[in-house]
Design an enzyme around this catalytic site. Structure first.
Site, PDB file in Angstrom:
ATOM      1  CG  HIS A  34      -4.591   1.138  -8.121  1.00 53.66           C
ATOM      2  ND1 HIS A  34      -4.909   1.940  -9.195  1.00 53.66           N
ATOM      3  CD2 HIS A  34      -5.146  -0.082  -8.364  1.00 53.66           C
ATOM      4  CE1 HIS A  34      -5.633   1.230 -10.062  1.00 53.66           C
ATOM      5  NE2 HIS A  34      -5.782   0.006  -9.578  1.00 53.66           N
ATOM      6  CG  HIS A 115       0.147  -4.981 -12.258  1.00 58.67           C
ATOM      7  ND1 HIS A 115      -0.672  -5.981 -11.772  1.00 58.67           N
ATOM      8  CD2 HIS A 115      -0.649  -4.162 -12.993  1.00 58.67           C
ATOM      9  CE1 HIS A 115      -1.900  -5.790 -12.220  1.00 58.67           C
ATOM     10  NE2 HIS A 115      -1.926  -4.682 -12.955  1.00 58.67           N
TER      11      HIS A 115
END
Length: 170
Positions: A34, A115
């Site tokens: 995620h 990220h």
């Protein structure tokens, strides 16, 4: 209730990230790959309805957008996390900014760096080894973001979806 807000990428991107996470990320079984938009924060049960109203407003006022990742990066020396770097994107930054302004709870410890973590809690030597190898990889992952998710944490430490918010429904 302990909550977080994330973007789950497509299955293709998740499969790519998981091919590394299962070896290098102890949180592999607790949450799928995620992008964290709002790190863990706490809201009392009676505040959930108001929170979901605010999140609906944000999702309705933001349109779907593209993200791209072409390299691995690291947060060392702050901590030994290796991640898929999500290229800078105005729409993603704006969405994250709106969420943090609207949900002004537990200010984030770090600046927003989009990220997807693939390795965490690595020793210094292991981090150097793994990162040295991974950063030589060449790839081009592109994805469309059309929703974000409000998650809550279960007693065993894993995270599950409380509600999903689709972008650009106005």
């Amino acid at each position: 209730m302990k909550l977080g807000i994330v973007i789950f990428p497509s299955k293709k991107v998740q499969d790519f990230a998981n091919s590394y996470r299962k070896r290098y990320d102890p949180n592999y079984s607790l949450i799928p790959p995620h992008i964290t938009l709002k790190p863990a924060f706490t809201v009392p049960d009676e505040g959930m309805e108001q929170l979901t109203i605010k999140l609906n407003e944000i999702s309705n006022s933001n349109k779907p957008f593209q993200i791209q990742s072409t390299k691995f990066s690291s947060f060392k020396p702050v901590n030994n996390v290796i991640y898929l770097k999500i290229d800078s994107c105005d729409e993603l930054s704006e969405l994250q900014k709106k969420l943090n302004e609207t949900i002004d709870i537990d200010n984030p410890e770090y600046a927003f760096v989009p990220h997807i973590s693939v390795g965490q809690k690595l020793s210094d030597d292991e981090h150097s080894d793994v990162y040295g190898t991974l950063r030589m990889n060449q790839f081009n992952l592109e994805d469309t973001v059309d929703r974000f998710h409000l998650l809550y944490q279960l007693e065993n430490g894993s995270w599950t979806v409380y509600e999903t918010f689709r972008l650009g429904r106005e």
